[in-house]
Design an enzyme around this catalytic site. Structure first.
Site, PDB file in Angstrom:
ATOM      1  N   LYS A 194       0.864  -1.181   0.000  1.00  0.00           N
ATOM      2  CA  LYS A 194       0.000   0.000   0.000  1.00  0.00           C
ATOM      3  C   LYS A 194       0.901   1.233   0.000  1.00  0.00           C
ATOM      4  O   LYS A 194       1.683   1.443   0.924  1.00  0.00           O
ATOM      5  CB  LYS A 194      -0.907   0.001   1.228  1.00  0.00           C
ATOM      6  CG  LYS A 194      -1.766   1.248   1.317  1.00  0.00           C
ATOM      7  CD  LYS A 194      -2.815   1.165   2.401  1.00  0.00           C
ATOM      8  CE  LYS A 194      -3.629   2.451   2.446  1.00  0.00           C
ATOM      9  NZ  LYS A 194      -4.660   2.418   3.486  1.00  0.00           N
ATOM     10  N   LYS A 247      -2.062  -1.540  -3.885  1.00  0.00           N
ATOM     11  CA  LYS A 247      -2.928  -0.358  -3.836  1.00  0.00           C
ATOM     12  C   LYS A 247      -2.110   0.910  -3.940  1.00  0.00           C
ATOM     13  O   LYS A 247      -1.146   1.019  -3.197  1.00  0.00           O
ATOM     14  CB  LYS A 247      -3.683  -0.393  -2.507  1.00  0.00           C
ATOM     15  CG  LYS A 247      -4.554   0.798  -2.245  1.00  0.00           C
ATOM     16  CD  LYS A 247      -5.214   0.646  -0.906  1.00  0.00           C
ATOM     17  CE  LYS A 247      -5.963   1.938  -0.605  1.00  0.00           C
ATOM     18  NZ  LYS A 247      -6.467   1.980   0.710  1.00  0.00           N
TER      19      LYS A 247
HETATM   20  C1  PBG Z   1      -7.526   3.652   5.299  1.00  0.00           C
HETATM   21  C2  PBG Z   1      -7.837   3.402   3.874  1.00  0.00           C
HETATM   22  C3  PBG Z   1      -7.616   4.307   2.826  1.00  0.00           C
HETATM   23  C4  PBG Z   1      -8.186   3.740   1.690  1.00  0.00           C
HETATM   24  C5  PBG Z   1      -8.691   2.488   2.054  1.00  0.00           C
HETATM   25  N1  PBG Z   1      -8.460   2.282   3.418  1.00  0.00           N
HETATM   26  C6  PBG Z   1      -7.053   5.676   2.842  1.00  0.00           C
HETATM   27  C7  PBG Z   1      -5.737   5.963   3.436  1.00  0.00           C
HETATM   28  O1  PBG Z   1      -4.902   5.089   3.646  1.00  0.00           O
HETATM   29  O2  PBG Z   1      -5.529   7.128   3.732  1.00  0.00           O
HETATM   30  C8  PBG Z   1      -8.228   4.418   0.360  1.00  0.00           C
HETATM   31  C9  PBG Z   1      -9.159   3.850  -0.661  1.00  0.00           C
HETATM   32  C10 PBG Z   1      -9.449   4.732  -1.815  1.00  0.00           C
HETATM   33  O3  PBG Z   1      -8.820   5.790  -2.032  1.00  0.00           O
HETATM   34  O4  PBG Z   1     -10.361   4.372  -2.569  1.00  0.00           O
HETATM   35  N2  PBG Z   1      -6.769   2.846   6.030  1.00  0.00           N
END
Ligand code: PBG
Length: 320
Positions: A194, A247
């Site tokens: 991520k 991601k």
């Molecule tokens: C939070 C989380 C995020 C997303 C999914 N879970 C945002 C972040 O890490 O700030 C983002 C998903 C998206 O942008 O569609 N833990």
């Protein structure tokens, strides 16, 4: 010329016969946003056609998605500010509307697969995925909270836990604690690679979950790095992740490909909010054709090697 590659493209029957990557609604996981209350359907400005729902209106919405063939959903809570604290304690409280909603959805639709999000940010007054002390995100102090949150979700009937927090050791801790509590059948899709991405902007608007100070770069990965994804993948597999996730998706197709080649577990990709918003904005201006642009985007994620895709395009794809 006796080799003319265009012969294999001369009509749609031939093109369809030899198409390498396929995409079906069974590959898609549809994200939904939930808010406490009744009769609520609030459109998220930066995510057109996506809403924050209260559970009473979310149930018929899920029903309409099932009718279109969508069978897997991921659910995110938008929590009121007054319920947030520094340790995210509302996340595992008996009063948490998110847990009640999971129970209600699984009672109503036992045949669907429901995935959760595990991280502190929707519940944290600091807007970070872990506990913050003097500006530092504390890793080991966060782990037991993630575990409590996961067990509470398992009790409510969740099928898949999705740790999105990027704390070290969280998959192992959650797996061990779920097993000890008797939830050996609850799966874990780990947000493995991520990245600290600008493409989460609309999602943070949806949940009002942006960090109050600093950024997420001490836990989410540097977009410039690739080999680090292999370390994360190795650890997550050793710690018991059933599937891995990359991601965002489209700026990271090389990472999806790398994990698909190097790991023997299914690979998923999160086609995030910013990727969706970009196509919508361009289509609204008449600069891109909406349907063909998102189809191409989703297919490229499959071609890179993703088995499953979390995407806000799921319902539009299913409709087509
Ligand atoms: C939070 C989380 C995020 C997303 C999914 N879970 C945002 C972040 O890490 O700030 C983002 C998903 C998206 O942008 O569609 N833990």
């Amino acid at each position: 010329m006796h080799i003319r590659p265009r012969r294999n493209r001369k009509n749609s029957v031939i093109r369809d016969m030899i198409q390498e990557s396929q995409l079906g609604v069974q590959n898609l996981i549809y994200p939904l946003f939930l808010e406490d209350g009744k009769g609520i359907k609030t459109e998220i400005a930066s995510l057109p056609n996506n809403y924050r729902w209260s559970i009473d209106l979310l149930i018929p919405e899920i029903e309409s998605c099932i009718a279109l063939g969508i069978r897997t959903f991921v659910l995110f809570p938008a929590v009121k500010d007054e319920l947030k604290d520094t340790t995210g304690s509302y996340s595992y409280s008996d009063a948490n509307f998110y847990l009640h909603a999971i129970r209600k959805i699984k009672e109503t639709f036992p045949e669907i697969v429901l995935m959760s999000d595990v991280a502190l940010d929707p519940y944290s007054s600091d807007g970070h995925d872990g506990v913050v002390k003097d500006g530092v995100i504390l890793n080991d102090e966060t782990l037991p909270i993630l575990s409590k949150m996961s067990i509470a979700q398992a009790q409510a009937g969740i099928d898949i836990i999705g740790p999105s927090d990027m704390m070290d050791g969280r998959v192992g801790t959650i797996r061990e604690d779920l097993d000890a509590a008797g939830y050996t059948d609850v799966s874990i899709i780990s947000y493995t690679a991520k990245y600290a991405s600008a493409f989460y902007g609309p999602f943070r608007d949806a949940l009002d979950s942006a960090p109050k100070s600093g950024d997420k770069k001490t836990y989410q990965m540097n977009p410039a790095n690739k080999r680090e994804a292999l370390i994360e993948a190795q650890l997550d597999m050793e710690e018991g992740a059933d599937m891995l996730m990359v991601k965002p998706a489209t700026c990271y197709l090389d990472i999806i490909h790398l994990l698909k080649e190097s790991c023997d577990v299914p690979i998923t990709a999160y086609n995030v909010s910013g990727e969706y918003a970009m196509i919508h904005a361009a289509a609204q201006k008449g600069w891109l054709d909406y349907e063909s642009a998102f189809m191409e985007m989703l297919l490229s994620i499959r071609r890179a090697g993703a088995d499953g895709i979390l995407t806000y395009f799921a319902k539009d794809f299913a409709r087509l």
